[in-house]
Design a protein around this motif. Structure first.
Motif, PDB file in Angstrom:
ATOM      1  N   GLY A  52       0.810  -1.207   0.000  1.00 43.21           N
ATOM      2  CA  GLY A  52       0.000   0.000   0.000  1.00 43.21           C
ATOM      3  C   GLY A  52       0.848   1.262   0.000  1.00 43.21           C
ATOM      4  N   HIS A 125      -2.795  -4.971  -0.486  1.00 42.83           N
ATOM      5  CA  HIS A 125      -3.169  -4.272   0.745  1.00 42.83           C
ATOM      6  C   HIS A 125      -3.450  -2.796   0.499  1.00 42.83           C
ATOM      7  CE1 HIS A 125      -3.131  -2.716   4.769  1.00 42.83           C
ATOM      8  NE2 HIS A 125      -2.002  -2.045   4.571  1.00 42.83           N
ATOM      9  N   SER A 126      -4.529  -2.281   1.107  1.00 37.99           N
ATOM     10  CA  SER A 126      -4.849  -0.850   1.199  1.00 37.99           C
ATOM     11  C   SER A 126      -4.916  -0.179  -0.179  1.00 37.99           C
ATOM     12  CB  SER A 126      -3.846  -0.157   2.128  1.00 37.99           C
ATOM     13  OG  SER A 126      -4.342   1.087   2.559  1.00 37.99           O
ATOM     14  N   SER A 152      -7.755  -5.229   3.608  1.00 42.38           N
ATOM     15  CA  SER A 152      -8.150  -3.853   3.966  1.00 42.38           C
ATOM     16  C   SER A 152      -7.972  -2.890   2.791  1.00 42.38           C
ATOM     17  CB  SER A 152      -7.344  -3.355   5.168  1.00 42.38           C
ATOM     18  OG  SER A 152      -7.446  -4.242   6.251  1.00 42.38           O
ATOM     19  N   TRP A 154      -8.417   0.117   0.136  1.00 40.58           N
ATOM     20  CA  TRP A 154      -8.868   1.505   0.319  1.00 40.58           C
ATOM     21  C   TRP A 154      -9.921   1.825  -0.739  1.00 40.58           C
ATOM     22  CZ3 TRP A 154      -5.532   6.546  -0.386  1.00 40.58           C
ATOM     23  CH2 TRP A 154      -6.229   7.616   0.203  1.00 40.58           C
ATOM     24  N   THR A 245     -11.102  -7.597   6.178  1.00 39.79           N
ATOM     25  CA  THR A 245     -10.906  -6.381   6.971  1.00 39.79           C
ATOM     26  C   THR A 245     -10.851  -6.752   8.450  1.00 39.79           C
ATOM     27  OG1 THR A 245     -13.226  -5.853   7.484  1.00 39.79           O
ATOM     28  CG2 THR A 245     -12.390  -5.142   5.327  1.00 39.79           C
ATOM     29  N   ASP A 263      -8.761  -1.416  12.885  1.00 40.44           N
ATOM     30  CA  ASP A 263      -8.255  -0.668  11.732  1.00 40.44           C
ATOM     31  C   ASP A 263      -8.380   0.802  12.091  1.00 40.44           C
ATOM     32  OD1 ASP A 263      -7.808   0.685   9.324  1.00 40.44           O
ATOM     33  OD2 ASP A 263      -8.580  -0.973   8.143  1.00 40.44           O
ATOM     34  N   LEU A 266      -8.599   3.078   8.030  1.00 44.25           N
ATOM     35  CA  LEU A 266      -9.779   3.119   7.162  1.00 44.25           C
ATOM     36  C   LEU A 266     -11.043   2.777   7.937  1.00 44.25           C
ATOM     37  CD1 LEU A 266      -8.462   1.317   3.938  1.00 44.25           C
ATOM     38  CD2 LEU A 266      -8.474   3.768   4.471  1.00 44.25           C
ATOM     39  N   HIS A 292      -5.011  -2.540  10.532  1.00 42.63           N
ATOM     40  CA  HIS A 292      -5.203  -2.137   9.135  1.00 42.63           C
ATOM     41  C   HIS A 292      -4.520  -3.096   8.163  1.00 42.63           C
ATOM     42  CE1 HIS A 292      -5.645   0.163   5.546  1.00 42.63           C
ATOM     43  NE2 HIS A 292      -4.360   0.479   5.481  1.00 42.63           N
ATOM     44  N   ASP A 293      -3.249  -3.376   8.360  1.00 46.80           N
ATOM     45  CA  ASP A 293      -2.599  -4.425   7.572  1.00 46.80           C
ATOM     46  C   ASP A 293      -2.759  -5.708   8.360  1.00 46.80           C
ATOM     47  OD1 ASP A 293      -0.951  -6.215   6.258  1.00 46.80           O
ATOM     48  OD2 ASP A 293       0.637  -4.761   5.875  1.00 46.80           O
TER      49      ASP A 293
END
Length: 322
Positions: A52, A125-126, A152, A154, A245, A263, A266, A292-293
């Protein structure tokens, strides 16, 4: 012949660079792998990890889990990110997420056509999750990806509806005029807390993943918002997709007692709402206690995340082979 050289992860790890421009030798993507054993058989299933924002590949424990289950693990550091960042470049900066199609396409061709793997799962990721989803929906991506695992991703701006709408209008006006304008630049409790020096579990190069993050610039955020708008209209990913998530979101603050169990980057409910727009075969999994990760979560939620990924992957691989 692909030239591999020792990687910064240390003994047993290799990297190779992929040229992205005939006129700019510094514009590259970097693929990382564990050095294969001399008698290793080519082919078999592989996974390509996509990082990410404010990130690069260092999660060797994640690679070990994929390898333990028979997948050859590769990771790509995208243009101007991590190992691919060169002097004079603005780290992580693009003006259109479609720029990454070349990075992902070349990495996938290396894995499939050059190294001979017959099945490719992309784990992203993200911001990398959004980027990989957009690519997987393109004709080239649909041809390359057999399964897509999003950690997770975005999918929307973490803000109230009014601010999301207004900020998008501002970015559409500001982005082309002043794309390098810094919109956000400051420390993240989440990033700070991850590193072992600050009580976290992970050791990594803080030049490539600084606790204060890299500045968020108008042109880059405009590219992200346009990518999120494309997702909101609906993608056509043909491969099965797993979206994972944390179970809940929380404040990105050092005073948050659940900083290591939520998280804090986000809004997970936004991800849940957007996930069905990826394609026709989408599975959603939540991981209690995840951060989050998810691959950087505490041991118990990390184990739950890995178990969910491979339970799903076994199910979709079996159904597609039947």
């Amino acid at each position: 012949m692909t030239a591999w050289e020792p990687d910064l992860l240390g003994p047993g790890w290799q990297r190779t660079t992929l040229a992205l421009s005939a006129s700019d030798p510094d514009l590259v993507a970097t693929v990382v792998r564990r050095a294969p054993a001399p008698a290793a058989e080519p082919g078999g299933p592989a996974v390509l990890h996509v990082h990410g924002f404010n990130d690069y590949f260092f999660q060797t424990h994640l690679a070990q889990e994929w390898e333990r289950r028979g997948h050859t693990f590769y990771a790509v550091d995208l243009r101007r990110c991590g190992r691919s960042w060169r002097d004079g470049q603005v780290p992580h900066y693009v003006t259109d997420l479609a720029e990454y199609r070349d990075d992902l396409g070349l990495a996938a061709r290396l894995v499939r056509d050059v190294l001979g793997h017959d099945r490719l799962t992309v784990h992203a990721h993200s911001t990398g999750g959004l980027t990989a989803a957009l690519w997987a929906s393109s004709p080239a991506g649909r041809a390359a990806v057999d399964a897509l695992v999003l950690d997770s991703p975005w999918f929307d701006l973490h803000a109230r509806w009014f601010h999301r709408v207004v900020s998008t209008w501002v970015l559409d006006s500001l982005g082309p005029v002043d794309p390098m304008r810094v919109l956000a630049d400051g420390p993240s409790a989440y990033s700070w807390h991850l590193h072992v020096d600050n009580g976290g579990r992970w050791e990594y190069d803080r030049r490539l993943k600084p606790a204060e993050g890299f500045p968020v610039r108008a042109g880059w955020l405009r590219a992200v918002r346009r990518g999120q708008a494309r997702l909101a209209r609906g993608l056509r990913i043909e491969a099965p997709v797993l979206v994972c998530t944390a179970a809940e979101s929380g404040p990105n603050s050092r005073t948050n007692p659940l900083l290591d169990a939520q998280d804090t980057v986000l809004d997970v409910e936004q991800i849940w709402a957007r996930a069905p727009r990826l394609g026709e075969d989408v599975t959603l999994v939540t991981v209690p206690g995840g951060v989050h990760d998810l691959s950087l979560s505490a041991p118990e939620p990390f184990a739950a995340y890995v178990a969910a990924v491979f339970e799903w992957l076994d199910a979709v691989s079996g159904s597609r082979a039947a």
